[in-house]
Design an enzyme around this catalytic site. Structure first.
Site, mmCIF file in Angstrom:
data_model
loop_
_atom_site.group_PDB
_atom_site.id
_atom_site.type_symbol
_atom_site.label_atom_id
_atom_site.label_comp_id
_atom_site.label_asym_id
_atom_site.label_seq_id
_atom_site.Cartn_x
_atom_site.Cartn_y
_atom_site.Cartn_z
ATOM 1 N N TYR A 1 22.005 34.007 -10.907
ATOM 2 C CA TYR A 1 22.184 32.973 -11.922
ATOM 3 C C TYR A 1 21.844 31.602 -11.351
ATOM 4 O O TYR A 1 21.089 30.819 -11.943
ATOM 5 C CB TYR A 1 23.624 32.997 -12.433
ATOM 6 C CG TYR A 1 23.940 31.921 -13.451
ATOM 7 C CD1 TYR A 1 23.315 31.923 -14.702
ATOM 8 C CD2 TYR A 1 24.855 30.910 -13.165
ATOM 9 C CE1 TYR A 1 23.604 30.938 -15.640
ATOM 10 C CE2 TYR A 1 25.146 29.931 -14.092
ATOM 11 C CZ TYR A 1 24.524 29.942 -15.327
ATOM 12 O OH TYR A 1 24.801 28.964 -16.246
ATOM 13 N N LEU B 1 19.553 23.272 -24.230
ATOM 14 C CA LEU B 1 20.811 23.927 -23.885
ATOM 15 C C LEU B 1 20.658 25.435 -23.714
ATOM 16 O O LEU B 1 21.560 26.096 -23.202
ATOM 17 C CB LEU B 1 21.861 23.674 -24.977
ATOM 18 C CG LEU B 1 22.135 22.211 -25.357
ATOM 19 C CD1 LEU B 1 23.045 22.147 -26.585
ATOM 20 C CD2 LEU B 1 22.750 21.461 -24.183
#
Length: 369
Positions: A103, A53
């Site tokens: 990103y 994660l």
């Protein structure tokens, strides 16, 4: 199962680990930015499933996107290869991996690295391209507009909405956690080589903001949101988690007289309202009847008697009630009724009515029992 969770202190990581512990999973390797290289080695050597994660959403420098979203993934996979650990790896990416921004590019690079690793080692890899995730413990003013709006509205701070018509796709944190746990059990949802969360909510930014302001106002007008709508229910739970810790409580208007008090507690559009009635010893309240309005009385403290009389009859029916035995007494239409405190302490009654009180049409007619 020994589960390695990277980004363990992050939004999804905290929620996932809390639920894994709820389900008695106690062998969790919690990896975060403060984990040492030696600890990561140990985790990579012994783990039986990796939930990856960890990532970077808002770094100080643009180049840190690639360092955080690609670089650490490369390190992690290198550790697994070092120990020839071919356990399954689940990684959370973003729908922005389709976009040409720093990103998105870094997320796409991380995905490609994962798929290459799977081909090289034959290890099972599941990549989830997540839309916006919302829920408790998400950092405001970071990467979630919902978290920022919840935080600011709860604190009377300004929010900025550039375009209320922007359509958002969102997934709720509990649904994300449930899917990850399903994947741990080999029951992941896959479409076109990517994992997905079965429940996705589509709503405009303006609608989200309107809902949040209605939640805030509900403390004044007592109107509960429509919990039948799944998104509204989840957003309301999220909003409450951002309340300032010294503002969990709010006062209600007590209608007080020498007999006791009557306080409306909550209201709904389609399921009426709930109120709290307090009667002092010896006091009788009521002596009225309704055409259509009906109620339920629940005495939670003290001793009392609820009396009924059909308006065209002389027969009086009595129900003795007490906080020692919690029970519901229905108040049917066409019966005049009252409630008397026959104890020596306050009689506290929770009252539900099937409709919100309308002063222009009260449907309440005085008649002694």
């Amino acid at each position: 199962m020994k589960i390695l969770v990277t980004g363990a202190k992050g939004f999804i990581g905290k929620n996932l680990i809390a639920e894994l512990k709820n389900r008695n999973c106690n062998e969790i390797y919690e990896c975060d930015i403060d984990t040492t290289d030696e600890e990561l080695d140990e985790y990579a050597k012994n783990c039986e499933f990796v939930v990856h994660l960890a990532g970077v959403n808002r770094p100080e420098k643009e180049e840190d996107f690639m360092k955080g979203n690609f670089g650490f993934t490369s390190v992690l996979l290198g550790k697994l290869k070092k120990y020839e650990n071919k356990c399954p790896v689940l990684v959370t990416s973003s729908i922005q991996a389709k976009l040409d921004n720093p990103y998105g590019i870094s997320k796409k690079a991380g995905e490609d690295l994962m798929f290459s690793y799977s081909k090289e080692t034959n290890a099972k890899v599941i990549v989830y391209r997540l839309p916006n995730v919302f829920g408790k413990w998400c950092r405001p003013n970071y990467n979630s507009a919902v978290a920022t709006f919840c935080n600011n509205i709860a604190r009377n701070l300004e929010i900025k909405v550039n375009d209320p018509k922007v359509v958002m796709q969102l997934v709720y944190i509990d649904d994300v956690v449930e899917e990850i746990i399903s994947a741990l059990n080999g029951k992941e949802h896959i479409d076109n080589n990517f994992g997905y969360i079965p429940t996705v909510h589509t709503i405009t930014l303006g609608e989200i903001v309107d809902l949040l302001y209605s939640f805030k106002k509900s403390r004044e007008n007592l109107m509960l949101p429509n919990m039948k709508d799944e998104f509204t229910k989840k957003l309301y739970s999220t909003y409450l988690s951002y309340l300032p810790e010294n503002e969990f409580n709010y006062t209600l208007k007590m209608n007080v007289d020498n007999r006791g008090s009557f306080t409306e507690m909550l209201k709904t559009i389609d399921r009426g309202q709930v109120s709290i009635n307090i009667s002092k010893p010896g006091i009788v309240k009521g002596n009225h009847w309704h055409h259509t309005k009906n109620e339920k009385f629940i005495v939670v403290s003290g001793k009392g008697v609820i009396r009924f009389r059909k308006i065209d009859s002389s027969e009086v029916i009595e129900y003795f009630v007490s906080g020692d035995k919690i029970e519901v007494v229905d108040i049917p239409c066409g019966y005049t009724h009252n409630i008397e405190n026959i104890g020596d302490t306050d009689l506290v009654t929770v009252m539900w009515a099937n409709e919100i009180f309308n002063p222009d049409k009260p449907d309440t007619y005085y008649m002694e029992v």
